[in-house]
Design an enzyme around this catalytic site. Structure first.
Site, short mmCIF file in Angstrom:
data_model
loop_
_atom_site.label_atom_id
_atom_site.label_comp_id
_atom_site.label_asym_id
_atom_site.label_seq_id
_atom_site.Cartn_x
_atom_site.Cartn_y
_atom_site.Cartn_z
N ILE A 136 -15.53 -12.24 -57.45
CA ILE A 136 -15.89 -13.67 -57.54
C ILE A 136 -14.59 -14.49 -57.59
CG2 ILE A 136 -17.05 -15.46 -58.89
CD1 ILE A 136 -18.72 -13.29 -60.23
N GLU A 190 -13.52 0.95 -67.30
CA GLU A 190 -12.08 1.07 -67.47
C GLU A 190 -11.71 2.53 -67.73
OE1 GLU A 190 -9.87 -1.68 -67.14
OE2 GLU A 190 -11.78 -2.34 -66.33
N LYS A 205 -10.58 -11.06 -70.14
CA LYS A 205 -10.91 -12.00 -69.06
C LYS A 205 -11.15 -13.41 -69.59
CE LYS A 205 -12.91 -8.23 -66.36
NZ LYS A 205 -14.11 -7.37 -66.26
N1 LIG Z 1 -12.53 -0.50 -61.35
C1 LIG Z 1 -12.89 -1.77 -61.26
O1 LIG Z 1 -14.01 -2.09 -60.90
C2 LIG Z 1 -11.90 -2.82 -61.59
C3 LIG Z 1 -10.65 -2.54 -62.08
N2 LIG Z 1 -9.77 -3.55 -62.35
C4 LIG Z 1 -8.42 -3.24 -62.80
O2 LIG Z 1 -7.72 -2.64 -61.70
C5 LIG Z 1 -6.74 -1.74 -62.19
C6 LIG Z 1 -6.97 -0.38 -61.55
O3 LIG Z 1 -8.24 0.09 -61.95
P1 LIG Z 1 -8.94 1.33 -61.23
O4 LIG Z 1 -8.61 1.33 -59.79
O5 LIG Z 1 -10.35 1.30 -61.67
O6 LIG Z 1 -8.19 2.54 -61.97
P2 LIG Z 1 -8.03 4.04 -61.49
O7 LIG Z 1 -7.77 4.85 -62.71
O8 LIG Z 1 -9.14 4.41 -60.59
O9 LIG Z 1 -6.69 3.98 -60.60
C7 LIG Z 1 -5.40 3.94 -61.13
C8 LIG Z 1 -4.50 4.85 -60.30
O10 LIG Z 1 -3.16 4.70 -60.72
C9 LIG Z 1 -2.59 6.00 -60.85
N3 LIG Z 1 -1.47 5.96 -61.78
C10 LIG Z 1 -1.48 6.04 -63.14
N4 LIG Z 1 -0.23 5.96 -63.63
C11 LIG Z 1 0.59 5.85 -62.56
C12 LIG Z 1 2.00 5.74 -62.42
N5 LIG Z 1 2.82 5.73 -63.47
N6 LIG Z 1 2.52 5.65 -61.17
C13 LIG Z 1 1.71 5.67 -60.10
N7 LIG Z 1 0.36 5.76 -60.17
C14 LIG Z 1 -0.18 5.85 -61.39
C15 LIG Z 1 -3.74 6.84 -61.35
O11 LIG Z 1 -3.48 8.21 -61.17
P3 LIG Z 1 -4.20 9.23 -62.21
O12 LIG Z 1 -5.68 9.04 -62.04
O13 LIG Z 1 -3.71 10.56 -61.75
O14 LIG Z 1 -3.75 8.84 -63.58
C16 LIG Z 1 -4.88 6.32 -60.46
O15 LIG Z 1 -4.90 6.97 -59.21
C17 LIG Z 1 -6.88 -1.78 -63.71
O16 LIG Z 1 -5.98 -2.72 -64.23
C18 LIG Z 1 -8.30 -2.25 -63.93
O17 LIG Z 1 -8.48 -2.88 -65.16
C19 LIG Z 1 -10.10 -4.86 -62.15
C20 LIG Z 1 -11.32 -5.21 -61.68
C21 LIG Z 1 -12.33 -4.22 -61.38
N1 LIG Z 2 -14.48 -2.35 -66.32
C1 LIG Z 2 -14.61 -3.64 -65.72
C2 LIG Z 2 -14.10 -3.60 -64.32
C3 LIG Z 2 -13.85 -4.94 -63.78
O1 LIG Z 2 -13.13 -5.75 -64.31
C4 LIG Z 2 -16.07 -4.05 -65.72
O2 LIG Z 2 -16.92 -3.20 -65.99
O3 LIG Z 2 -16.34 -5.23 -65.47
NA NA Z 3 -12.10 -12.88 -59.41
#
Ligand SMILES: NC(=O)C1=CN([C@@H]2O[C@H](COP(=O)(O)OP(=O)(O)OC[C@H]3O[C@@H](n4cnc5c(N)ncnc54)[C@H](OP(=O)(O)O)[C@@H]3O)[C@@H](O)[C@H]2O)C=CC1
Ligand SMILES: N[C@@H](CC=O)C(=O)O
Ligand code: NA
Length: 435
Positions: A136, A190, A205
């Site tokens: 959004i 998360e 947020k």
């Molecule tokens: N999921 C969602 O719907 C949403 C998420 N967010 C935000 O987006 C961000 C990412 O979330 P999300 O994609 O769900 O998280 P994930 O855990 O799916 O992805 C994070 C990735 O980063 C990797 N990682 C961790 N530490 C390191 C490092 N030091 N160097 C390089 N790579 C690293 C992880 O590897 P490994 O798994 O091996 O640790 C993993 O592949 C967060 O801040 C979250 O709050 C925001 C909105 C929505």
């Molecule tokens: N964990 C969060 C991901 C998006 O910010 C949620 O459930 O809304």
């Molecule tokens: Na947004």
């Protein structure tokens, strides 16, 4: 035209979605941005995962710091999460003169004041549309679309995981643990799901939105935070019987002596649009003095909806990166020297209405004792539900909805009610908003 070079840090749920959508819609995105946006390097701890998602053809590294220092990279996209290494990486990228796009609300709510100050000093952009309500465009709306308004309040369902849990429990009668597992499998939760279920993510947020709406610093440490773990299923049922739905709301409200910043389960009249937002969907209501109420609805979590916001930021930064930093929209909507140190009010100073549930002896005079205490405290009752005692039981539930009062006053009245010999245990108190 020469592509803009992006370094992607973290290729998990959101990073993977970003890579996929950027590739799928490359032509449309480049037509909008005025030049191609190319992910030239991906850093992730899990190189095998990175290889699978990218399908090769992109430089991969385990060393995210090398990306933040790479002179070829124009924009660093931080999708690792958390306040630890992500903070160091974002500050390093800024120090190296790179623009940053991040979805990391935890990082911004806790360290945003420092990060935005560093970015301002260096003349780079930190874009964060994905950090609040996923896909959004609420940051865009608050920061630009509503800039004529004095914003009075914001109330939103801003955590997909908890809304999904509440909806599935109510509609399918599934258990909390079962639904949480499903939310994790769908990529909504998360890394540490207590952030979702204890209301911390929603508070991150709400903190970010409060700063943008009111021109105040981020004050996450002063937010009132209550999640859904202590919510009793009977209250969901009683609320329905009284014509209400319970949602985990993030609320930021301007008051005379400060701002309210709070997250808690909230009763909302069932006929309101926001009460009917189900599953992992998010919705944010914003009340501006000129425009009135506006409502923003959509997917707040998940790979591609969140990627949609990350990429919109990439397009914005690409369009603006050669512009004079003085002429860009300020990170938090207000010019940094116009930010005011308005305090977040303690929860006892919040003014709202209440749902009260109490277990009482089923005998004459009990209701009169309770209503007398409320009347003495100047709390008027809006609705009342008294259940018949179950067969063979000598106690029953009384549920009351009150009109608005300051929380300190409600707490004092509740303490007196709890002290009555005819009342057993604690009174359950939930806050209500008419919105
Ligand atoms: N999921 C969602 O719907 C949403 C998420 N967010 C935000 O987006 C961000 C990412 O979330 P999300 O994609 O769900 O998280 P994930 O855990 O799916 O992805 C994070 C990735 O980063 C990797 N990682 C961790 N530490 C390191 C490092 N030091 N160097 C390089 N790579 C690293 C992880 O590897 P490994 O798994 O091996 O640790 C993993 O592949 C967060 O801040 C979250 O709050 C925001 C909105 C929505
Ligand atoms: N964990 C969060 C991901 C998006 O910010 C949620 O459930 O809304
Ligand atoms: Na947004």
């Amino acid at each position: 035209m020469k592509p803009i070079n992006v370094g992607l840090l973290g290729i998990g749920t959101v990073g993977g979605g970003t890579f996929t959508v950027l590739k799928r819609n490359a032509e449309e995105i480049s037509r909008r941005a005025g030049r191609p946006i190319t992910i030239t390097v991906v850093a992730d701890k899990n190189l095998e995962l990175a290889r699978q998602v990218t399908g090769g053809g992109v430089r991969l590294t385990e060393d995210a710091f090398s990306v933040a220092a790479d002179p070829e990279i124009d924009i660093v996209v931080e999708l690792i999460g958390g306040y630890g290494v992500a903070k160091e990486l974002v500050l390093k990228a800024i120090e190296n003169g790179k623009h940053v796009v991040t979805a990391n609300k935890a990082l911004l709510a806790v360290h945003g004041n420092e990060i935005f100050a560093a970015a301002q000093k260096k003349g780079v952009m930190v874009a964060f549309e994905a950090a609040v309500a996923g896909g959004i465009p609420i940051i865009k709306a608050l920061r630009e679309g509503l800039s004529a308004n004095r914003i009075d309040w914001i109330a939103g369902i801003i955590n997909g995981t908890t809304n999904f849990i509440l909806s599935e429990m109510r509609d399918k009668g599934l258990s909390f643990a079962e639904v949480l597992k499903e939310a994790q499998a769908l990529g909504y939760a998360e890394a540490d799901p207590t952030f979702d279920i204890e209301g911390i993510d929603a508070a991150h947020k709400a903190t970010i939105m409060s700063a943008i709406a009111f021109g105040i610093p981020m004050q996450f440490d002063r937010a009132y935070v209550e999640g859904i773990t202590r919510l009793d299923a009977s209250d969901i049922v009683y609320a329905e019987q009284l014509g209400y739905r319970i949602k985990l709301l993030g609320i930021a409200r301007r008051r005379e002596r400060g701002v309210e910043l709070r997250v808690h389960p909230t009763l909302i009249p069932a006929r309101r649009l926001i009460a009917n937002v189900e599953g992992a969907m998010n919705a944010v209501l914003v009340q501006g003095d000129a425009v009135g109420a506006t409502l923003y609805y959509g997917k707040g979590a998940g790979a591609e909806p969140t990627a949609s916001a990350v990429i919109a930021d990439l397009v914005d930064v690409t369009r603006l990166h050669t512009s004079d930093p003085e002429h860009r929209v300020p990170h938090l909507a207000f010019q940094p020297d116009q930010v005011r140190d308005v305090p977040v009010l303690p929860i006892e100073d919040v003014i709202t209405s209440y749902y009260l549930r109490m277990r009482v002896d089923d005998k004459p005079g009990v209701l009169a004792d309770i209503t007398r205490i409320l009347a003495d405290s100047d709390i008027s009752i809006e609705a009342l539900l008294q259940k018949e005692a179950a067969e063979g039981e000598s106690q029953t539930d009384i549920i009351m909805l009150t009109h608005q009062t300051v929380e300190r006053n409600a707490n004092a009245a509740i303490a007196r009610i709890e002290a009555l010999p005819v009342v057993s245990g604690k009174v359950t108190k939930l806050r209500m908003e008419s919105l």
